[in-house]
Write a protein that holds these residues in place. Structure first.
Motif, PDB file in Angstrom:
ATOM      1  N   HIS A  36     -23.012  -7.493  -3.417  1.00 18.92           N
ATOM      2  CA  HIS A  36     -22.805  -8.943  -3.482  1.00 18.92           C
ATOM      3  C   HIS A  36     -23.773  -9.468  -4.529  1.00 18.92           C
ATOM      4  O   HIS A  36     -24.988  -9.324  -4.396  1.00 18.92           O
ATOM      5  N   GLU A  43     -20.269 -13.408  -5.625  1.00 19.38           N
ATOM      6  CA  GLU A  43     -19.041 -12.660  -5.361  1.00 19.38           C
ATOM      7  C   GLU A  43     -19.357 -11.232  -4.953  1.00 19.38           C
ATOM      8  O   GLU A  43     -20.397 -10.679  -5.303  1.00 19.38           O
ATOM      9  N   GLY A 133     -14.227  -9.879  -5.822  1.00 25.05           N
ATOM     10  CA  GLY A 133     -14.111 -11.041  -6.692  1.00 25.05           C
ATOM     11  C   GLY A 133     -13.188 -10.916  -7.879  1.00 25.05           C
ATOM     12  O   GLY A 133     -12.865 -11.923  -8.498  1.00 25.05           O
TER      13      GLY A 133
END
Length: 151
Positions: A36, A43, A133
């Motif tokens: 992350h 994202e 993402g």
């Protein structure tokens, strides 16, 4: 050979710098290890990144996975490749990212990620199809999960 493009369209008149990179789908059971990235845009991503000049792609993948997750990996198998055209604010760069994706197993956690603003996060693999993402990462994971790429 044509490499499929995912994401935003090429902007007419915009110059892009080609940026080859390597990324990993890190499976363990029904989960995958993601990173992350908190900034510049929060994202979930497949761990990986750019290949430094003169660096072998596999060495780059091991380095990037370690920096972004803190894990050693093994059993690399190439899944596929895709292209993305995007602006990379952390480098102030318009890039044509050539992304090669491997399937691998995380085998040993050494410590936390050393890359700033990155956190290693385990996600249920099917849920990751919605959490990742970018569309290219999701497409490569879908190939693996749908058995179009044998584990």
């Amino acid at each position: 050979m044509t490499i499929r493009r995912y994401g935003e369209a090429v902007k007419p008149g915009q110059r892009y710098k080609r940026r080859p990179g390597v990324y990993a789908i890190l499976m363990q059971g029904d989960s995958i290890l993601t990173t992350h990235q908190a900034s510049p845009i929060p994202e979930f991503q497949l761990p990986g990144g750019g290949i430094d000049p003169g660096e072998h792609p596999i060495a780059a993948l091991h380095r990037e996975v370690m920096e972004e997750t803190g894990w050693h990996i093994t059993g690399l198998r190439r899944v596929g490749a895709f292209r993305r055209f995007c602006y990379m604010p952390e480098y102030d760069l318009w890039a044509e990212k050539l992304c090669t994706v491997y399937l691998a197993r995380p085998v040993l956690r050494i410590g936390p990620p050393t890359e700033p603003d990155h956190t290693a996060v385990w996600l249920e693999a099917r849920a990751a199809l919605h959490e990742l993402g970018n569309a290219g990462d999701r497409a490569m994971l879908r190939l693996v999960l749908n058995g179009q790429f044998p584990r």
